[in-house]
Structure formats: C-alpha cells, structure tokens
Design an enzyme around this catalytic site. Structure first.
Site, mmCIF file in Angstrom:
data_model
loop_
_atom_site.group_PDB
_atom_site.id
_atom_site.type_symbol
_atom_site.label_atom_id
_atom_site.label_comp_id
_atom_site.label_asym_id
_atom_site.label_seq_id
_atom_site.Cartn_x
_atom_site.Cartn_y
_atom_site.Cartn_z
ATOM 1 C CG HIS A 1 15.422 -48.299 -40.013
ATOM 2 N ND1 HIS A 1 16.294 -49.238 -40.924
ATOM 3 C CD2 HIS A 1 16.028 -47.431 -40.766
ATOM 4 C CE1 HIS A 1 17.392 -48.682 -41.584
ATOM 5 N NE2 HIS A 1 17.068 -47.442 -41.490
ATOM 6 C CG ASP B 1 17.873 -44.026 -40.635
ATOM 7 O OD1 ASP B 1 18.495 -44.830 -41.302
ATOM 8 O OD2 ASP B 1 16.519 -43.625 -40.843
ATOM 9 C CB SER C 1 12.597 -44.851 -40.647
ATOM 10 O OG SER C 1 13.805 -43.795 -40.310
ATOM 11 C CG MET D 1 21.531 -46.231 -48.708
ATOM 12 S SD MET D 1 20.091 -46.527 -47.465
ATOM 13 C CE MET D 1 19.277 -45.024 -47.537
#
Ligand code: DX5
Ligand code: ZN
Length: 222
Positions: free
Chosen positions: A34, A36, A9, A138
C-alpha cells in the site's frame, strides 16, 4: 468468499531502508504493497511522487496498491500507472467528475478504487459502485499514520457489504487507518476483505511475523 488480503502501508516503513522494507514484504505473506500519495492540499501532508513509486516498483514483487490522497487526481493517473501502480484509488471528495476518472483508470487496464473519508456516507457510492473494482473506507482522517481507529467505520462496512451483496457485485472492500491485530477480526466480519496496516506492522519488532498473524486471523472472509 475469499481469504482476506493484507496490504502493509509503506508510510510507516523505514524510508531510509526502502529497498529492504520492500524485500521484507516480498518475502512475507502480504498480498499487496500500500502506497499513500499525499499532495499537501487534499491532506495536510506530502509524500510519494511518481518517481518514488517507480523506485519502489523496481523491487516490488507484489502489486502496488496506490492510494491517491490528492486533489484532481486525473492529472496524475497516467504518471502513477507508468510508475507501476496495479490499483489506483482516488477519493470521492477530491473528484468533480468521479465517473470519468474511474473510466480513465480502467480504460488504461488497471484496477480502480474509490475511497471515502470518515464523514462521507457509503450511500454516496450508490451510483458509481458498479463501475468499481474496490472501495476503500477510511477509518481515520487521511494524512498521517498511527492514528486512532474510528469505531463508526464498522457500521459503514456493514452497510457497504449489504449494498454490494444486494447488487451481487464482486467488489473488494478495503479499510485503512488505525488497524492492528486487536481490531482486525471485527472489520473482516463487518465486510472488509482487504486490510491496510502501517504502524501495527512496521512498528513491531518482527514485521514478517505480524503479517503472518494478520493473514491467520479468522478463516474466510467476504
Ligand atoms: C493514512 C493512510 C494510511 C496509513 C495508515 O492517511 O491512508 O494508509 O498509512 O497508517 P496506520 O496503519 O499506522 O494507521
Ligand atoms: Zn492509505
């Protein structure tokens, strides 16, 4: 059965050296990158607009797995596809007409995922599951990296894996938040096949080696 995928991420990367961080991922065993995206409404934090994602895409040699933590994501689907997303995941809780948002994404030729927050039941996905390429569970409340893993996620993964198996679907199951080398294997055994990891990769002295260790966990997964 497939080998599980690892998606570092970018939220936890050193954003002052964003190109180098992406080159590190390119050279690693990671499968996806990833990203966000947060809007300050759906979650209390603000991150990457389409222009930043486009800048990441210039260097990225791996698919950009874009996690939209934004209200009314249909407003930005086209912008993030133009920016270079390969997978767009929206939150069930952020969409009034989830089915139409998913169709919009898939009609544009990329993969579509739906994410659910820790308090949302996996059963809420029952009537949309067959339209999806991926479900993102999540395992922390979305908004920030570096939070503690919520243990209940394991039961949710098991239930979702059952639902997917019962329907004989080929959906990816991604899990995101509080994941490190110490808790990754139970997640894979519970049914996940894509692991997102931020601080446990970028917060280590040798992220390349950490990614290698993430890939080496277990053998085959779902
Ligand atoms: C949280 C984000 C995560 C975050 C995970 O809202 O969706 O992708 O980067 O960070 P870690 O792995 O540090 O919990
Ligand atoms: Zn995420």
């Amino acid at each position: 059965m497939m080998k599980h995928l690892i998606a570092p991420s970018m939220l936890a990367s050193d954003l002052g050296r964003i190109n180098e961080e992406i080159v590190m991922i390119n050279n690693s065993e990671a499968d996806w990158i990833h990203v966000d995206v947060m809007d300050g409404h759906f979650v209390p934090n603000i991150t990457f607009g389409p222009n930043i994602v486009e800048a990441m895409a210039k260097f990225a040699q791996k698919p950009l797995d874009v996690h939209l933590m934004i209200e009314k994501p249909e407003r930005y689907v086209q912008s993030y596809i133009n920016a270079g997303a390969s997978i767009l995941t929206v939150h069930l809780e952020a969409c009034t007409h989830l089915h139409s948002v998913i169709s919009m994404i898939r009609d544009k030729g990329i993969k579509a995922g739906v994410s659910i927050n820790p308090h949302t039941h996996v059963e809420s996905l029952e009537d949309i599951l067959e339209e999806l390429d991926m479900v993102l569970i999540m395992s922390v409340n979305p908004g920030f990296g570096g939070q503690k893993f919520i243990h209940r996620t394991l039961a949710k993964l098991r239930r979702l894996r059952e639902m997917v198996t019962e329907r004989n679907l080929q959906i990816l199951i991604e899990v995101d938040g509080g994941i490190g080398l110490q808790n990754a294997q139970p997640l894979l055994m519970a049914g996940a096949n894509v692991l997102v990891a931020g601080s446990s990769i970028f917060g280590t002295p040798d992220p390349l080696d950490t990614i290698r260790k993430f890939k080496a966990i277990g053998s085959d997964s779902w």
